[in-house]
Motif scaffolding. Sequence first.
Motif, mmCIF file in Angstrom:
data_model
loop_
_atom_site.group_PDB
_atom_site.id
_atom_site.type_symbol
_atom_site.label_atom_id
_atom_site.label_comp_id
_atom_site.label_asym_id
_atom_site.label_seq_id
_atom_site.Cartn_x
_atom_site.Cartn_y
_atom_site.Cartn_z
ATOM 1 N N ARG A 44 0.828 -1.199 0.000
ATOM 2 C CA ARG A 44 0.000 0.000 0.000
ATOM 3 C C ARG A 44 0.871 1.260 0.000
ATOM 4 N N TYR A 45 1.923 1.243 0.809
ATOM 5 C CA TYR A 45 2.839 2.380 0.884
ATOM 6 C C TYR A 45 3.541 2.594 -0.462
ATOM 7 N N GLU A 46 4.021 1.516 -1.066
ATOM 8 C CA GLU A 46 4.719 1.631 -2.354
ATOM 9 C C GLU A 46 3.766 2.088 -3.451
ATOM 10 N N ALA A 47 2.511 1.626 -3.428
ATOM 11 C CA ALA A 47 1.525 2.078 -4.417
ATOM 12 C C ALA A 47 1.262 3.576 -4.258
ATOM 13 N N ALA A 48 1.167 4.026 -3.016
ATOM 14 C CA ALA A 48 0.954 5.453 -2.779
ATOM 15 C C ALA A 48 2.153 6.265 -3.275
ATOM 16 N N GLN A 49 3.353 5.740 -3.075
ATOM 17 C CA GLN A 49 4.553 6.423 -3.559
ATOM 18 C C GLN A 49 4.571 6.490 -5.082
ATOM 19 N N GLN A 52 2.012 9.039 -6.221
ATOM 20 C CA GLN A 52 2.507 10.388 -5.987
ATOM 21 C C GLN A 52 3.560 10.762 -7.036
ATOM 22 N N GLU A 53 4.423 9.833 -7.396
ATOM 23 C CA GLU A 53 5.444 10.082 -8.419
ATOM 24 C C GLU A 53 4.793 10.301 -9.785
ATOM 25 N N GLN A 54 3.771 9.513 -10.108
ATOM 26 C CA GLN A 54 3.069 9.690 -11.383
ATOM 27 C C GLN A 54 2.367 11.044 -11.430
ATOM 28 N N ARG A 55 1.791 11.460 -10.325
ATOM 29 C CA ARG A 55 1.134 12.764 -10.255
ATOM 30 C C ARG A 55 2.158 13.884 -10.462
ATOM 31 N N ARG A 56 3.323 13.732 -9.836
ATOM 32 C CA ARG A 56 4.378 14.734 -9.989
ATOM 33 C C ARG A 56 4.858 14.809 -11.436
ATOM 34 N N ILE A 57 5.021 13.652 -12.073
ATOM 35 C CA ILE A 57 5.460 13.618 -13.468
ATOM 36 C C ILE A 57 4.403 14.245 -14.372
ATOM 37 N N ALA A 58 3.122 13.955 -14.117
ATOM 38 C CA ALA A 58 2.045 14.537 -14.925
ATOM 39 C C ALA A 58 2.020 16.055 -14.782
#
Length: 107
Positions: A44-49, A52-58
């Motif tokens: 769950r923690y890794e999925a959230a990370q 968050q990384e995909q959101r930052r890239i977008a």
Amino acid sequence: MKTSLLSLLATGLLFVATAASAAPAFDHDHDKDLRRQAAIERARYEAAQRQQEQRRIALERARYEANQRRLEQDRARLAAQREAAERARWEAQHRNDRGHSYGYNHR
């Protein structure tokens, strides 16, 4: 004797103060250590990370594309201004031209 005792006391005090300031602060986030988490919590923690990384890239991609659009609009605007200035310059140079006589050789 008194000076050496005070010197020894000051040295000890400085040593203790330096050691205390160099020590790392207590880590209150020790429960977020991946080695202590269960597999489901870790996933769950890794999925959230990742999310968050995909959101930052977008967001970075959207900012980059908006910047590229703005630059292209600026280039088009400058090209239009340059073309208008060139046209105005040419018209000003040729405003009084009435053929190739240039004021002499009239027939």
